[in-house]
Design a protein around this motif. Structure first.
Motif, PDB file in Angstrom:
ATOM      1  N   UNK A  86       0.906  -1.238   0.116  1.00  0.00           N
ATOM      2  CA  UNK A  86       0.462   0.212  -0.323  1.00  0.00           C
ATOM      3  C   UNK A  86       0.824   1.226  -0.164  1.00  0.00           C
ATOM      4  N   UNK A  87       0.587   2.355  -0.326  1.00  0.00           N
ATOM      5  CA  UNK A  87       1.297   3.385  -0.070  1.00  0.00           C
ATOM      6  C   UNK A  87       1.341   3.908   1.120  1.00  0.00           C
ATOM      7  N   UNK A  88       3.207   4.612   1.607  1.00  0.00           N
ATOM      8  CA  UNK A  88       3.708   5.217   2.482  1.00  0.00           C
ATOM      9  C   UNK A  88       2.633   6.066   3.069  1.00  0.00           C
ATOM     10  N   UNK A  89       2.345   6.168   1.844  1.00  0.00           N
ATOM     11  CA  UNK A  89       1.527   8.338   2.884  1.00  0.00           C
ATOM     12  C   UNK A  89       0.362   8.003   3.517  1.00  0.00           C
ATOM     13  N   UNK A  90       0.060   8.074   4.433  1.00  0.00           N
ATOM     14  CA  UNK A  90      -1.328   8.161   5.273  1.00  0.00           C
ATOM     15  C   UNK A  90      -2.655   8.812   4.179  1.00  0.00           C
ATOM     16  N   UNK A  91      -2.713   9.607   3.805  1.00  0.00           N
ATOM     17  CA  UNK A  91      -3.823  10.374   2.534  1.00  0.00           C
ATOM     18  C   UNK A  91      -3.910   9.560   1.535  1.00  0.00           C
ATOM     19  N   UNK A  92      -2.484   8.297   0.759  1.00  0.00           N
ATOM     20  CA  UNK A  92      -2.505   8.074  -0.183  1.00  0.00           C
ATOM     21  C   UNK A  92      -3.737   6.539  -0.224  1.00  0.00           C
ATOM     22  N   UNK A  93      -2.915   5.928   1.234  1.00  0.00           N
ATOM     23  CA  UNK A  93      -2.856   4.924   1.570  1.00  0.00           C
ATOM     24  C   UNK A  93      -4.697   4.474   2.135  1.00  0.00           C
ATOM     25  N   UNK A  94      -5.132   6.302   2.311  1.00  0.00           N
ATOM     26  CA  UNK A  94      -7.009   5.562   2.512  1.00  0.00           C
ATOM     27  C   UNK A  94      -7.269   5.559   1.872  1.00  0.00           C
ATOM     28  N   UNK A  95      -6.941   6.601   0.570  1.00  0.00           N
ATOM     29  CA  UNK A  95      -8.075   6.261  -0.489  1.00  0.00           C
ATOM     30  C   UNK A  95      -7.474   5.326  -1.251  1.00  0.00           C
ATOM     31  N   UNK A  96      -6.342   4.622  -1.454  1.00  0.00           N
ATOM     32  CA  UNK A  96      -6.502   3.177  -1.670  1.00  0.00           C
ATOM     33  C   UNK A  96      -7.261   2.705  -1.183  1.00  0.00           C
ATOM     34  N   UNK A  97      -7.448   2.038  -0.097  1.00  0.00           N
ATOM     35  CA  UNK A  97      -8.435   1.479   0.462  1.00  0.00           C
ATOM     36  C   UNK A  97      -9.653   1.916  -0.062  1.00  0.00           C
ATOM     37  N   UNK A  98     -10.413   2.881   0.705  1.00  0.00           N
ATOM     38  CA  UNK A  98     -11.486   3.307   0.134  1.00  0.00           C
ATOM     39  C   UNK A  98     -12.113   2.756  -1.196  1.00  0.00           C
ATOM     40  N   UNK A  99     -10.935   2.904  -2.279  1.00  0.00           N
ATOM     41  CA  UNK A  99     -11.990   2.837  -3.824  1.00  0.00           C
ATOM     42  C   UNK A  99     -11.537   1.112  -3.627  1.00  0.00           C
ATOM     43  N   UNK A 100     -11.077   0.795  -2.289  1.00  0.00           N
ATOM     44  CA  UNK A 100     -10.588  -0.838  -2.191  1.00  0.00           C
ATOM     45  C   UNK A 100     -12.397  -1.429  -1.744  1.00  0.00           C
ATOM     46  N   UNK A 101     -12.632  -0.620  -0.734  1.00  0.00           N
ATOM     47  CA  UNK A 101     -13.956  -1.054  -0.308  1.00  0.00           C
ATOM     48  C   UNK A 101     -14.960  -2.138  -0.896  1.00  0.00           C
ATOM     49  N   UNK A 102     -15.815  -2.059  -1.942  1.00  0.00           N
ATOM     50  CA  UNK A 102     -15.581  -2.768  -2.506  1.00  0.00           C
ATOM     51  C   UNK A 102     -15.504  -3.815  -3.247  1.00  0.00           C
ATOM     52  N   UNK A 103     -14.616  -4.110  -3.125  1.00  0.00           N
ATOM     53  CA  UNK A 103     -13.229  -5.373  -3.456  1.00  0.00           C
ATOM     54  C   UNK A 103     -13.935  -6.758  -2.505  1.00  0.00           C
ATOM     55  N   UNK A 104     -14.634  -7.093  -3.681  1.00  0.00           N
ATOM     56  CA  UNK A 104     -15.393  -8.761  -2.902  1.00  0.00           C
ATOM     57  C   UNK A 104     -14.664 -10.024  -3.131  1.00  0.00           C
ATOM     58  N   UNK A 105     -12.976  -9.890  -2.809  1.00  0.00           N
ATOM     59  CA  UNK A 105     -12.474 -10.795  -3.068  1.00  0.00           C
ATOM     60  C   UNK A 105     -11.615 -10.870  -1.900  1.00  0.00           C
ATOM     61  N   UNK A 106     -10.888 -12.080  -1.002  1.00  0.00           N
ATOM     62  CA  UNK A 106      -9.754 -11.858  -0.553  1.00  0.00           C
ATOM     63  C   UNK A 106      -8.751 -11.139  -1.230  1.00  0.00           C
ATOM     64  N   UNK A 107      -8.274 -10.617  -0.029  1.00  0.00           N
ATOM     65  CA  UNK A 107      -7.002  -9.499  -0.122  1.00  0.00           C
ATOM     66  C   UNK A 107      -5.412  -9.142  -0.110  1.00  0.00           C
ATOM     67  N   UNK A 108      -4.834  -9.285  -0.152  1.00  0.00           N
ATOM     68  CA  UNK A 108      -3.199  -9.792   0.028  1.00  0.00           C
ATOM     69  C   UNK A 108      -2.737  -8.287  -0.454  1.00  0.00           C
ATOM     70  N   UNK A 109      -1.605  -8.190   0.942  1.00  0.00           N
ATOM     71  CA  UNK A 109      -0.624  -7.106   1.108  1.00  0.00           C
ATOM     72  C   UNK A 109       0.678  -7.490   1.765  1.00  0.00           C
ATOM     73  N   UNK A 110       1.349  -6.845   0.782  1.00  0.00           N
ATOM     74  CA  UNK A 110       2.883  -7.033   1.691  1.00  0.00           C
ATOM     75  C   UNK A 110       2.920  -5.421   2.553  1.00  0.00           C
ATOM     76  N   UNK A 111       4.043  -5.751   3.041  1.00  0.00           N
ATOM     77  CA  UNK A 111       4.303  -4.433   4.486  1.00  0.00           C
ATOM     78  C   UNK A 111       4.997  -4.730   5.352  1.00  0.00           C
ATOM     79  N   UNK A 112       6.117  -3.539   5.008  1.00  0.00           N
ATOM     80  CA  UNK A 112       6.837  -3.799   5.921  1.00  0.00           C
ATOM     81  C   UNK A 112       6.550  -3.318   7.123  1.00  0.00           C
ATOM     82  N   UNK A 113       8.324  -3.759   8.303  1.00  0.00           N
ATOM     83  CA  UNK A 113       7.597  -4.234   9.456  1.00  0.00           C
ATOM     84  C   UNK A 113       7.213  -2.809  10.063  1.00  0.00           C
TER      85      UNK A 113
END
Ligand code: SAM
Length: 369
Positions: free
Chosen positions: A226-253
């Motif tokens: 997901x984007x590192x910047x909070x705003x961009x991350x939230x925007x991406x998540x809101x775009x994904x809100x209706x995704x009905x498939x299981x979603x996989x993310x990679x993330x740094x610790x």
């Protein structure tokens, strides 16, 4: 150092076109799209990049371009075919995409080991990292670096090697090259040049995490980082809100809790699994609603490598619908309106409570009138 290329394109009607470019793949694309230089190749059938040579300076490359342009078609063909003859009559090389372990070295496949031994060159994201892997398996094939900062220039050099008959393997630091790792540019460039690309399957953190998550594997979406910047991350998540498939993310610790907290805020109590250090000693999976998983990592600071798997919206919606099973929509609407809401407000509320669209509820409400 930036390379300068002379290249030859072969048109579908047999015409050979010689040119100079910093990036032959890009130029090939421009010809195909009718852009720069395309007046010489337009309408002459499908284009193929059949030959390229790199030079350290523009002057050298332009001098060579001029030389080739003076050659007869036969001489140019001899040049193209001669390259193959230089390589003992071999055809173009092949590009092998080799998956490597994401932790446990036993996960390397026998086929990957054989190919890494047999190829002429291994293009690696980090040569020092891959050298350790090769040493472990007693492989001594030459390595060259191919990473996100030299992808374009290096891809052209590697395509040149491939066109000249070299067999090349591509590896990343871990897992499948091209998956949140360098690879795409070279793969495109090789395909554009008519080179055979052969995938060698093996470990990848995304699928490994998905199967152990316990969440639905029927349909899934891979989102990478997901984007590192909070705003961009939230925007991406809101775009994904209706995704009905299981979603996989990679993330740094160091970003895990920030990311989980945005996920929990966006998707409430959806089920998730945070899987860490797959195939390694400290392998672990934390499963539960996003809020609970977040609380776990707030108490236990994240260490290692992580994959976050989240239940799709579809299942969420299904649960909402199940919760209202046995209560008719009519009854539901009347109950909500009895609380003092207008019909319009009640439609919105019922739609949200049952995970339906407002249109569906509205249609029914009209029928009831
Ligand atoms: N190409 C790789 C693949 O096929 O999985 C992914 C490379 S990406 C740069 C690295 C990310 O993959 C890490 O930040 C982490 O999210 C995930 N990852 C890689 N190895 C992992 C492991 N052993 N356990 C959990 N996640 C891992």
């Amino acid at each position: 150092m930036v390379a300068h290329f002379v290249y030859i394109l072969k048109c579908g009607d047999g015409t050979l076109y010689t040119g100079y470019a910093r990036d032959p793949q890009k130029r090939l694309q421009e010809h195909r799209e009718g852009k720069k230089g395309a007046k010489y190749t337009r309408g002459r059938g499908p284009l193929e990049l059949v030959w390229q040579e790199s030079y350290d300076t523009r002057e050298e490359a332009m001098g060579r371009e001029y030389e080739i342009k003076q050659m007869s078609r036969e001489t140019k063909m001899a040049l193209i075919e001669g390259l193959q003859a230089d390589q003992g009559g071999r055809e173009k090389g092949r590009l092998y995409l080799c998956a490597t372990p994401i932790g446990n070295l036993e996960d390397i496949t026998l086929r990957v080991l054989r190919v890494l031994k047999e190829v002429d060159l291994i293009a690696a994201e980090d040569t020092r990292h891959t050298r350790k892997l090769l040493t472990h398996f007693d492989i001594h094939t030459p390595l060259t670096s191919y990473h996100q900062h030299n992808e374009a220039a290096k891809s052209n050099r590697l395509v040149e090697d491939l066109l000249a008959g070299k067999q090349v393997a591509l590896v990343s630091d871990a897992g499948m090259p091209g998956i949140s790792d360098p690879g795409y540019y070279l793969i495109r460039a090789a395909l554009e040049a008519g080179i055979e690309v052969i995938p060698l399957p093996g470990p990848s953190a995304a699928l490994t995490a998905l199967v152990v998550s316990g969440l639905s594997t029927d349909r899934f979406a891979f989102e990478g980082f997901l984007p590192g910047k909070k705003k961009e991350r939230q925007l991406r998540l809101s775009r994904l809100a209706e995704e009905d498939r299981t979603i996989i993310f990679y993330e740094a610790p160091h970003r895990l809790t920030a990311c989980l907290s945005d996920l929990a805020a966006a998707w409430g109590e959806r089920q998730a699994a945070v899987v860490r250090e797959l195939t390694k000693i400290h392998e672990e999976a934390v499963r539960g609603p996003l809020s609970r998983v977040l609380a776990h990592f707030q108490e236990n600071p994240p260490k290692g490598e992580f994959v976050i798997v989240v239940e799709g919206a579809g299942e969420d919606v299904q649960k909402k619908q199940e919760a209202w099973e046995g209560v008719s929509l009519e009854e539901h609407l009347r109950k909500v309106m009895a609380t003092g809401l207008t019909k319009k407000e009640a439609i919105k509320e019922v739609a949200s409570q049952r995970g339906l669209s407002k249109r569906e509820v509205y249609k029914l409400a009209v029928e009831l009138d």
